[in-house]
Design a protein around this motif. Structure first.
Motif, short mmCIF file in Angstrom:
data_model
loop_
_atom_site.label_atom_id
_atom_site.label_comp_id
_atom_site.label_asym_id
_atom_site.label_seq_id
_atom_site.Cartn_x
_atom_site.Cartn_y
_atom_site.Cartn_z
N LEU A 47 -10.25 -4.20 37.59
CA LEU A 47 -9.53 -5.46 37.70
C LEU A 47 -8.27 -5.40 36.87
O LEU A 47 -8.22 -4.73 35.83
N GLU A 48 -7.23 -6.11 37.30
CA GLU A 48 -5.96 -6.12 36.58
C GLU A 48 -5.91 -7.27 35.58
O GLU A 48 -5.93 -8.44 35.97
N ASP A 49 -5.86 -6.94 34.30
CA ASP A 49 -5.61 -7.93 33.25
C ASP A 49 -6.48 -9.18 33.35
O ASP A 49 -5.98 -10.31 33.39
N ASP A 50 -7.79 -8.99 33.42
CA ASP A 50 -8.74 -10.11 33.43
C ASP A 50 -8.51 -11.09 34.59
O ASP A 50 -8.78 -12.29 34.48
N THR A 51 -7.97 -10.59 35.70
CA THR A 51 -7.77 -11.43 36.88
C THR A 51 -8.76 -10.99 37.95
O THR A 51 -9.59 -10.11 37.72
N ASP A 52 -8.67 -11.59 39.11
CA ASP A 52 -9.52 -11.19 40.23
C ASP A 52 -8.79 -10.26 41.19
O ASP A 52 -9.21 -10.08 42.33
N SER A 53 -7.69 -9.69 40.73
CA SER A 53 -6.94 -8.72 41.53
C SER A 53 -7.34 -7.31 41.10
O SER A 53 -7.56 -7.05 39.91
N ILE A 54 -7.45 -6.42 42.05
CA ILE A 54 -7.87 -5.06 41.71
C ILE A 54 -6.70 -4.09 41.73
O ILE A 54 -5.69 -4.31 42.40
N ASP A 68 -16.37 4.71 58.01
CA ASP A 68 -17.21 4.00 58.98
C ASP A 68 -18.25 3.14 58.28
O ASP A 68 -18.96 2.36 58.93
N GLY A 69 -18.38 3.28 56.97
CA GLY A 69 -19.31 2.48 56.18
C GLY A 69 -18.91 2.54 54.72
O GLY A 69 -18.18 3.45 54.31
N PHE A 70 -19.39 1.56 53.93
CA PHE A 70 -18.99 1.49 52.53
C PHE A 70 -20.20 1.31 51.62
O PHE A 70 -21.14 0.59 51.95
N VAL A 71 -20.14 1.98 50.47
CA VAL A 71 -21.14 1.82 49.43
C VAL A 71 -20.45 1.23 48.21
O VAL A 71 -19.57 1.87 47.62
N PHE A 72 -20.81 0.01 47.85
CA PHE A 72 -20.27 -0.64 46.65
C PHE A 72 -21.27 -0.42 45.51
O PHE A 72 -22.44 -0.77 45.64
N VAL A 73 -20.81 0.14 44.40
CA VAL A 73 -21.70 0.46 43.29
C VAL A 73 -21.26 -0.26 42.03
O VAL A 73 -20.08 -0.28 41.69
N TYR A 74 -22.23 -0.87 41.36
CA TYR A 74 -21.97 -1.42 40.03
C TYR A 74 -23.15 -1.08 39.13
O TYR A 74 -24.22 -0.68 39.61
N SER A 75 -22.96 -1.22 37.84
CA SER A 75 -24.03 -0.96 36.88
C SER A 75 -24.64 -2.28 36.42
O SER A 75 -23.91 -3.22 36.10
N ILE A 76 -25.96 -2.34 36.37
CA ILE A 76 -26.61 -3.57 35.92
C ILE A 76 -26.35 -3.81 34.43
O ILE A 76 -26.61 -4.90 33.93
N THR A 77 -25.83 -2.79 33.74
CA THR A 77 -25.55 -2.92 32.31
C THR A 77 -24.08 -3.25 32.04
O THR A 77 -23.67 -3.31 30.89
N TYR A 79 -21.27 -6.00 33.39
CA TYR A 79 -20.93 -7.14 34.25
C TYR A 79 -19.55 -6.98 34.87
O TYR A 79 -19.30 -7.46 35.97
N GLU A 80 -18.63 -6.31 34.15
CA GLU A 80 -17.28 -6.13 34.69
C GLU A 80 -17.31 -5.29 35.97
O GLU A 80 -16.53 -5.54 36.90
N SER A 81 -18.19 -4.31 36.04
CA SER A 81 -18.28 -3.50 37.26
C SER A 81 -18.78 -4.35 38.43
O SER A 81 -18.41 -4.13 39.58
N TYR A 82 -19.61 -5.33 38.14
CA TYR A 82 -20.10 -6.28 39.15
C TYR A 82 -18.96 -7.18 39.63
O TYR A 82 -18.85 -7.47 40.83
N ARG A 83 -18.11 -7.61 38.71
CA ARG A 83 -17.00 -8.50 39.05
C ARG A 83 -16.00 -7.86 40.00
O ARG A 83 -15.31 -8.55 40.75
N VAL A 84 -15.92 -6.54 39.98
CA VAL A 84 -14.95 -5.83 40.82
C VAL A 84 -15.32 -5.90 42.31
O VAL A 84 -14.43 -5.83 43.18
N ILE A 85 -16.60 -6.07 42.61
CA ILE A 85 -17.07 -5.92 43.99
C ILE A 85 -16.42 -6.92 44.95
O ILE A 85 -15.95 -6.53 46.02
#
Length: 203
Positions: A47-54, A68-77, A79-85
């Motif tokens: 994310l760019e500077d604590d915004t919702d833009s990537i 043809d398909g996408f895998v979105f990955v985040y870590s349960i440990t 939260y910032e990686s979750y916010r990127v999705i």
């Protein structure tokens, strides 16, 4: 990278070279039919500077065009990686506004429950919002879970391609990469194993 390696080789090695966005290829059997699968291990998105833009590298945009398909990955440990999705998904929808592309939401590090920052409920809710399938896995401890998740996505992609009767999605004008690199993956695995051996010897 750990999830891709788990899926392709069934092995887990905790230390990797910096992610260079490598492309790998292997033969994979789906519903009794052998297909050629290409997996693009894309660089990290932030994310760019604590915004919702990537902040997206051009390599990621090229991958989005031909995937043809996408895998979105985040870590349960983390939260910032979750916010990127969500922003990343919105970015993909801008490139493919009308395409019905299968997607998989994977919550990694399921073995680190004490350090959890993202609940399973939040993961399921996000997957429902994006219209994808949710899996909580551990690349370190659960090879079967990782393989099952990727296999389900491959099945969805195979069905989607079959229903298109070979027609390409509109808006695709970038050529699919032609240099799958399983040899590089083997080299990276060998280097990681060698490095681990040296560290153990030093200790």
């Amino acid at each position: 990278t750990a999830l891709v390696v788990r899926f392709l080789t069934k092995r887990f090695i905790g230390d990797y070279e910096a992610n260079t966005g490598a492309l790998y290829s292997r033969k994979f059997t789906i519903d009794g039919e052998q297909i050629s699968l290409q997996v693009q291990d894309t660089p990290f998105v932030s994310l760019e500077d604590d915004t919702d833009s990537i902040c997206c590298q051009e390599q990621i945009n090229r991958s989005i065009y031909w995937a043809d398909g996408f895998v979105f990955v985040y870590s349960i440990t983390d939260y910032e990686s979750y916010r990127v999705i969500r922003p990343l998904h919105q970015h993909i929808r801008k490139i493919h506004p009308n395409a019905n592309i299968p997607l998989l939401l994977m919550a990694n590090k399921g073995d680190l429950l004490r350090a959890r920052q993202v609940s399973s409920k939040e993961g399921l809710q996000l997957a429902g919002e994006l219209g994808g399938t949710y899996y909580e896995v551990s690349a370190r401890e659960n090879c079967e879970g990782v393989h099952e998740a990727f296999q389900q996505l491959c099945q969805e992609v195979s069905r989607m391609i079959g229903s298109c009767n070979g027609e390409k999605r509109r808006g695709l004008h970038l050529v699919r990469p032609k240099s799958p690199n399983m040899q590089d993956l083997k080299r990276r695995l060998k280097q990681a194993l060698t490095s681990k051996g040296k560290s153990a010897t030093t200790l």
